[in-house]
Design a protein around this motif. Structure first.
Motif, short mmCIF file in Angstrom:
data_model
loop_
_atom_site.label_atom_id
_atom_site.label_comp_id
_atom_site.label_asym_id
_atom_site.label_seq_id
_atom_site.Cartn_x
_atom_site.Cartn_y
_atom_site.Cartn_z
N MET A 1 0.85 -1.20 0.00
CA MET A 1 0.00 0.00 0.00
C MET A 1 0.89 1.24 0.00
O MET A 1 1.86 1.32 0.75
N LYS A 2 0.51 2.19 -0.84
CA LYS A 2 1.26 3.45 -0.85
C LYS A 2 0.37 4.54 -0.24
O LYS A 2 -0.81 4.65 -0.61
N TYR A 3 0.92 5.26 0.70
CA TYR A 3 0.18 6.37 1.31
C TYR A 3 0.89 7.68 0.94
O TYR A 3 2.11 7.78 1.09
N GLN A 4 0.13 8.65 0.50
CA GLN A 4 0.68 9.99 0.25
C GLN A 4 -0.14 10.96 1.08
O GLN A 4 -1.37 11.03 0.94
N ILE A 31 4.52 -1.32 3.01
CA ILE A 31 3.87 -0.02 2.78
C ILE A 31 4.96 1.01 2.43
O ILE A 31 6.13 0.83 2.76
N ASP A 32 4.47 2.06 1.76
CA ASP A 32 5.37 3.18 1.44
C ASP A 32 4.62 4.45 1.83
O ASP A 32 3.47 4.63 1.44
N ALA A 75 -1.73 12.53 -8.47
CA ALA A 75 -2.71 11.60 -9.04
C ALA A 75 -3.17 12.13 -10.39
O ALA A 75 -4.30 12.58 -10.53
N THR A 81 -7.82 1.65 -7.98
CA THR A 81 -7.17 1.16 -6.76
C THR A 81 -6.60 2.29 -5.90
O THR A 81 -5.83 2.04 -4.99
N ARG A 82 -6.95 3.53 -6.24
CA ARG A 82 -6.47 4.66 -5.45
C ARG A 82 -7.67 5.43 -4.89
O ARG A 82 -8.67 5.62 -5.56
N LYS A 107 -4.77 0.19 -3.36
CA LYS A 107 -3.30 0.06 -3.36
C LYS A 107 -2.63 1.39 -3.03
O LYS A 107 -1.44 1.44 -2.72
N GLU A 108 -3.41 2.47 -3.11
CA GLU A 108 -2.83 3.79 -2.84
C GLU A 108 -3.88 4.71 -2.22
O GLU A 108 -5.03 4.72 -2.65
N ILE A 110 -4.34 8.81 -1.03
CA ILE A 110 -3.82 10.17 -0.89
C ILE A 110 -4.70 10.82 0.17
O ILE A 110 -5.93 10.84 0.03
#
Ligand code: SAM
Length: 220
Positions: A1-4, A31-32, A75, A81-82, A107-108, A110
């Motif tokens: 999972m990517k978190y921004q 995760i990132d 984005a 998936t976001r 998967k992401e 924001i």
């Protein structure tokens, strides 16, 4: 999972995200997390990200342009998936069911952290969800963002060492809370009384312990 995460206080996140399960999940590439300073997308030399509300009233409002520019960069295209999330005391309640659905299907994320009196309403054109972590008002969206990242990360495969932790955890099944837990000492003496661990938990009888735990799982 990517978190921004988009915030005007990036340093708030450093300590929390560099400890325990969240730190380990990053180290193991499960995760990132990227923290972005909203001021990066401010358009004037003073890096202004807020202004007074139209119609008058208390406080300042986060401007829509820097947020829009941030989202355009982070984005550029829509992705199933976001999720683009605005933290807001007015939003839909974030709970374990929402966290589970994110950890399975997304998967992401924001996450926009609001501040001051809130965010220019027009940002809603560009987000997928407005999420509240409870019916109270915090000073900013940073604690909600940490809560969303933490709760969703715990549910990702391989993040918790022991799968059992999730199965028995509170809210895993809607309306069910975790059974009472005890550790040493067996007898905890205070000036007025002795608080003892229930005998069944010392019996070694796993079937009976399981039954006892099931019986004592509080229902909401
Ligand atoms: N004036 C707003 C209202 O009455 O709903 C509250 C603004 S609050 C001081 C500043 C920011 O903190 C919000 O824009 C939001 O991002 C965040 N925030 C505050 N409470 C929250 C909550 N319960 N859940 C999620 N975010 C929250």
């Amino acid at each position: 999972m990517k978190y921004q995460i988009i915030t005007i206080f990036p340093e708030i996140f450093t300590s929390y995200f560099s400890h325990s399960i969240i730190a380990r999940a990053q180290k193991n590439n499960l995760i990132d997390i990227k923290i972005h300073d909203l001021r990066k997308w401010a358009t004037d030399k003073h890096k202004t990200v807020d202004d007074t509300p139209y119609g008058g009233g208390a406080g300042m409002i986060l401007k829509v342009e820097p947020l829009y520019k941030a989202l355009k960069e982070l984005a550029p295209r829509k992705k199933k998936t976001r999720k683009i999330i605005l933290t807001s005391a007015k939003g839909k309640t974030f709970n374990q069911t929402v966290a589970k659905s994110y950890s399975k299907n997304i998967k992401e994320m924001i996450i926009i952290c609001g501040r001051y009196e809130g965010v220019d309403e027009r940002i809603k054109e560009f987000i997928d969800e407005e999420l509240s972590i409870g019916n109270y008002v915090l000073t900013g969206g940073e604690i909600p963002a940490m809560a969303i990242v933490d709760a969703s990360t715990r549910l990702l495969p391989k993040v918790l060492g022991n799968k059992e932790s999730i199965i028995n955890e509170s809210h895993n099944k809607v309306g069910t809370l975790e059974y009472p837990q005890f550790t040493k000492p067996q007898n905890f003496k205070t000036r007025k009384k002795i608080l003892s661990v229930p005998d069944i938990l010392l019996s070694g009888n796993h079937e009976e312990i399981k039954k006892w735990r099931q019986k004592h799982q509080s229902k909401q």
